[in-house]
Scaffold this motif. Structure first.
Motif, PDB file in Angstrom:
ATOM      1  N   VAL A 102     -53.401 -26.960 -45.950  1.00  0.00           N
ATOM      2  CA  VAL A 102     -53.343 -26.704 -44.510  1.00  0.00           C
ATOM      3  C   VAL A 102     -52.646 -27.837 -43.764  1.00  0.00           C
ATOM      4  O   VAL A 102     -52.041 -27.624 -42.710  1.00  0.00           O
ATOM      5  N   LEU A 103     -52.696 -29.046 -44.321  1.00  0.00           N
ATOM      6  CA  LEU A 103     -52.041 -30.183 -43.671  1.00  0.00           C
ATOM      7  C   LEU A 103     -50.538 -30.212 -43.915  1.00  0.00           C
ATOM      8  O   LEU A 103     -49.827 -31.023 -43.323  1.00  0.00           O
ATOM      9  N   MET A 104     -50.063 -29.323 -44.798  1.00  0.00           N
ATOM     10  CA  MET A 104     -48.639 -29.292 -45.129  1.00  0.00           C
ATOM     11  C   MET A 104     -47.967 -27.982 -44.730  1.00  0.00           C
ATOM     12  O   MET A 104     -46.829 -27.726 -45.109  1.00  0.00           O
ATOM     13  N   LEU A 105     -48.661 -27.131 -43.973  1.00  0.00           N
ATOM     14  CA  LEU A 105     -48.102 -25.815 -43.661  1.00  0.00           C
ATOM     15  C   LEU A 105     -46.821 -25.910 -42.829  1.00  0.00           C
ATOM     16  O   LEU A 105     -45.881 -25.140 -43.032  1.00  0.00           O
ATOM     17  N   GLU A 106     -46.772 -26.850 -41.869  1.00  0.00           N
ATOM     18  CA  GLU A 106     -45.543 -26.958 -41.075  1.00  0.00           C
ATOM     19  C   GLU A 106     -44.375 -27.413 -41.949  1.00  0.00           C
ATOM     20  O   GLU A 106     -43.225 -27.033 -41.731  1.00  0.00           O
ATOM     21  N   HIS A 107     -44.700 -28.200 -42.993  1.00  0.00           N
ATOM     22  CA  HIS A 107     -43.683 -28.648 -43.944  1.00  0.00           C
ATOM     23  C   HIS A 107     -43.204 -27.466 -44.783  1.00  0.00           C
ATOM     24  O   HIS A 107     -42.000 -27.289 -45.008  1.00  0.00           O
ATOM     25  N   GLU A 108     -44.143 -26.630 -45.235  1.00  0.00           N
ATOM     26  CA  GLU A 108     -43.787 -25.422 -45.991  1.00  0.00           C
ATOM     27  C   GLU A 108     -42.859 -24.521 -45.169  1.00  0.00           C
ATOM     28  O   GLU A 108     -41.895 -23.961 -45.679  1.00  0.00           O
ATOM     29  N   HIS A 109     -43.202 -24.370 -43.898  1.00  0.00           N
ATOM     30  CA  HIS A 109     -42.399 -23.517 -43.016  1.00  0.00           C
ATOM     31  C   HIS A 109     -40.988 -24.063 -42.874  1.00  0.00           C
ATOM     32  O   HIS A 109     -40.002 -23.330 -42.952  1.00  0.00           O
ATOM     33  N   MET A 110     -40.879 -25.376 -42.693  1.00  0.00           N
ATOM     34  CA  MET A 110     -39.560 -26.005 -42.571  1.00  0.00           C
ATOM     35  C   MET A 110     -38.730 -25.760 -43.821  1.00  0.00           C
ATOM     36  O   MET A 110     -37.538 -25.433 -43.751  1.00  0.00           O
ATOM     37  N   VAL A 111     -39.360 -25.888 -44.999  1.00  0.00           N
ATOM     38  CA  VAL A 111     -38.648 -25.669 -46.259  1.00  0.00           C
ATOM     39  C   VAL A 111     -38.173 -24.230 -46.358  1.00  0.00           C
ATOM     40  O   VAL A 111     -37.025 -23.953 -46.730  1.00  0.00           O
ATOM     41  N   ALA A 112     -39.052 -23.283 -46.025  1.00  0.00           N
ATOM     42  CA  ALA A 112     -38.697 -21.865 -46.110  1.00  0.00           C
ATOM     43  C   ALA A 112     -37.542 -21.525 -45.177  1.00  0.00           C
ATOM     44  O   ALA A 112     -36.588 -20.821 -45.562  1.00  0.00           O
ATOM     45  N   VAL A 113     -37.594 -22.039 -43.944  1.00  0.00           N
ATOM     46  CA  VAL A 113     -36.538 -21.765 -42.965  1.00  0.00           C
ATOM     47  C   VAL A 113     -35.228 -22.416 -43.401  1.00  0.00           C
ATOM     48  O   VAL A 113     -34.149 -21.816 -43.287  1.00  0.00           O
ATOM     49  N   THR A 114     -35.312 -23.641 -43.919  1.00  0.00           N
ATOM     50  CA  THR A 114     -34.107 -24.349 -44.358  1.00  0.00           C
ATOM     51  C   THR A 114     -33.459 -23.637 -45.540  1.00  0.00           C
ATOM     52  O   THR A 114     -32.236 -23.489 -45.599  1.00  0.00           O
TER      53      THR A 114
END
Length: 203
Positions: A156-168
């Motif tokens: 849960v602390l890395m979800l914004e990071h996951e989203h950035m990776v997916a979008v990139t």
């Protein structure tokens, strides 16, 4: 249609969320944003951005002064706490931002809207540079994901990071397709053609 409630800036939401954890002073908030790498999602490059946002939250009654700490050699610090209205507003903001896509105006989409003023070759050269930058971003992101796993950070602390990776990744895939079409000549244009089309549809 009534616009759902949103913060004036993402930083306002992040500061409220920090104060929902516990009362703290501005410098501590700024420290935690950087320690937790939230400066990837909110802009705290300017040193006074946190203080300006705190002033707005105070004026709006979303936070108040919890206590004033006496300084030793330097000036004292003001500790802030979230109010009941702040708690309610934070919940409204998070509900809206999670459920309802915002109408945003990113600069990349803006420049794509005016590409016809450039030559296909010039566009291709710049998009190739962008693709290289995105590849570097993904490489760095992979290293950070590996580090997070080693540290045992909850997902849960890395979800914004996951989203950035997916979008990139999605952008890079799209970009490579555009570059392939530019390279093969499947995607091409001339300024004269674009002006003629503009005149046709605007007359």
């Amino acid at each position: 249609m009534i616009e759902p409630p949103r913060p004036r800036s993402p930083l306002a939401m992040v500061l409220l969320a920090l104060l929902a954890e516990e009362p703290m002073h501005a410098y501590r908030m700024q420290q935690l944003i950087k320690i937790r790498r939230k400066d990837d999602v909110v802009n705290v490059a300017r040193s006074n951005s946190v203080y300006q946002t705190i002033d707005r939250l105070l004026r709006d009654g979303l936070i108040d002064v919890h206590e004033k700490l006496a300084g030793g050699v330097g000036p004292g610090r003001i500790v802030y706490a979230i109010t009941a209205n702040g708690q309610k507003t934070l919940r409204q903001w998070t509900d809206t931002m999670l459920s309802t896509p915002a109408r945003e105006f990113p600069e990349f989409r803006a420049v794509l809207a005016v590409l016809a003023i450039m030559s296909p070759d010039a566009v291709r050269a710049q998009l190739e540079r962008r693709a290289e930058e995105l590849q570097s971003t993904l490489a760095q992101a992979r290293r950070e994901q590996q580090m997070a796993r080693k540290l045992g950070l909850p997902r849960v602390l890395m979800l914004e990071h996951e989203h950035m990776v997916a979008v990139t990744r999605a952008e890079l895939t799209w970009l490579r397709n555009v570059l392939a079409d530019l390279g093969s000549g499947k995607l091409t244009w001339s300024t004269e053609e674009m002006l003629a089309i503009r005149d046709k549809f605007e007359s």
